[in-house]
Design a protein around this motif. Sequence first.
Motif, PDB file in Angstrom:
ATOM      1  N   GLU A  60      29.059  59.534  39.026  1.00  0.00           N
ATOM      2  CA  GLU A  60      30.432  59.147  38.689  1.00  0.00           C
ATOM      3  C   GLU A  60      30.840  59.717  37.329  1.00  0.00           C
ATOM      4  O   GLU A  60      31.943  60.240  37.167  1.00  0.00           O
ATOM      5  CB  GLU A  60      30.562  57.624  38.671  1.00  0.00           C
ATOM      6  N   PRO A 115      33.895  52.069  36.769  1.00  0.00           N
ATOM      7  CA  PRO A 115      32.500  52.342  36.405  1.00  0.00           C
ATOM      8  C   PRO A 115      31.996  51.479  35.265  1.00  0.00           C
ATOM      9  O   PRO A 115      32.703  51.242  34.279  1.00  0.00           O
ATOM     10  CB  PRO A 115      32.533  53.822  35.996  1.00  0.00           C
ATOM     11  N   GLY A 175      25.476  56.215  39.271  1.00  0.00           N
ATOM     12  CA  GLY A 175      26.258  56.067  38.046  1.00  0.00           C
ATOM     13  C   GLY A 175      26.412  57.377  37.301  1.00  0.00           C
ATOM     14  O   GLY A 175      27.483  57.691  36.772  1.00  0.00           O
ATOM     15  N   GLU A 206      34.551  60.030  41.270  1.00  0.00           N
ATOM     16  CA  GLU A 206      34.638  59.523  39.904  1.00  0.00           C
ATOM     17  C   GLU A 206      34.498  58.002  39.823  1.00  0.00           C
ATOM     18  O   GLU A 206      34.376  57.449  38.735  1.00  0.00           O
ATOM     19  CB  GLU A 206      35.961  59.953  39.262  1.00  0.00           C
ATOM     20  N   GLY A 207      34.538  57.322  40.958  1.00  0.00           N
ATOM     21  CA  GLY A 207      34.389  55.872  40.955  1.00  0.00           C
ATOM     22  C   GLY A 207      35.693  55.158  40.660  1.00  0.00           C
ATOM     23  O   GLY A 207      36.702  55.770  40.291  1.00  0.00           O
ATOM     24  N   THR A 247      33.667  62.638  36.599  1.00  0.00           N
ATOM     25  CA  THR A 247      34.797  62.351  35.702  1.00  0.00           C
ATOM     26  C   THR A 247      34.922  63.415  34.620  1.00  0.00           C
ATOM     27  O   THR A 247      36.024  63.902  34.322  1.00  0.00           O
ATOM     28  CB  THR A 247      34.610  60.968  35.053  1.00  0.00           C
TER      29      THR A 247
END
Length: 419
Positions: free
Chosen positions: A265, A395, A262, A391-392, A269
């Motif tokens: 990500e 999220p 997490g 970046e997922g 970002t």
Amino acid sequence: MFALIDGNNFYVSCERVFDPKLEGRPVVVLSNNDGCVVARSQEVKALGVKMGVPWFQLKDLAKQNGIVAKSSNYSLYGDMSARMMAVLGQFSPDQEIYSIDECFLGMDGFERYDLAAYGQRIRARVRQWLGLPVCVGFGETKTLAKLANHVAKKRPGFGGVCDLGALSPAGRDALLEGIDVGEVWGVGYRGTPRLKALGIDNVKALRDADPKWLRREFSVVLERTVAELNGTPCIGLEEEAPAKQQIMSSRAFGDYVYELAGLEEAVATYVGRAAEKLRRQGSLAGAVQVYVRTNPFKADHPQYQRGLTVPLAEPSDDTRLLVRAALLGLKRLYKPGYAYQKAGVMLMDLTDTSHMQAALFDADRGNPAVMRVMDRINAYWGRGTLRLAAEGVDPAWRMRRGMMSPCYTTRWSELPLVN
């Protein structure tokens, strides 16, 4: 001669443009994750609500007085700001955009105009074309223009426009004597108590103080401020904003993050956003700093805060290389067992792309063509349309904005509808 135009309660005013039911009602705009008050309408100010107050502390007051809370909508505010600055730029060939809701105009050559009437024309056009209320201040220097704007905003008798040059010497003295010294641009919250302890508690007293003595006791900056208060320009217009020496991107998470995935990500970002700004100003970064922290206000939680700087082999503006460096630093920082509340990145050691010397040996600086394509796609279709997989997709850490208004001016799907 300078003018300073400032949007009144700008974030709140932007919300009211597209939701007229908010006119006359107490409205606040909240910070990221709907945490604290960052903008207040006049009705909220009259209730004694201070900037930065946590929203949860205002729930009872909000219920009693009908306070409307809005989540920060930076897309809307940024676009409305750009429109406002474009309109204001029509009133002078010289413009400096000072902040999201303020700009200076150079007024040299406008001496034959009735500046008070000209200011009312500015206010009327911005109000008519954009729906935003503004105040206008005129002065021989930028400091005086800023002070005049304060007068225009705080004293209804001026009708939203103050031209200090139109006042008689006695009238100006009386006006400045009634303004707290802390309102002077550049004095700051640290300088105000020291000045008051020395008997300088209003603007007139500061203007009439010995500048050389102030330089010895304080700084050359305050000496220049006094010169500006006396009508001698020391600060010129900056029509082009100087390139930033560092670019930071950080956010508090909507929910605590416990796992490395997490955090990766989020950091990827933030690097992507910072890299866009880096390319926009034509710079390359020589190092990436990444940091993580837990919630310092949760004393019952284990606390951890640390940052790390990762130098690049060669300066670059390629998001992929910058993310790679940031994630390398993050892996060194990460410790399991903590509830992480915030992460951030800073691009450092910035250099102008036009000043870069070619390397003697091959060096991986990224692919400028790929970055140009990415930026063009995102500029046309919206931020995040094309991004790194790191970046997922959806999220869980994304910041909360549960009371956000639509992006009326920047998304086709959210354009206001007229029945």
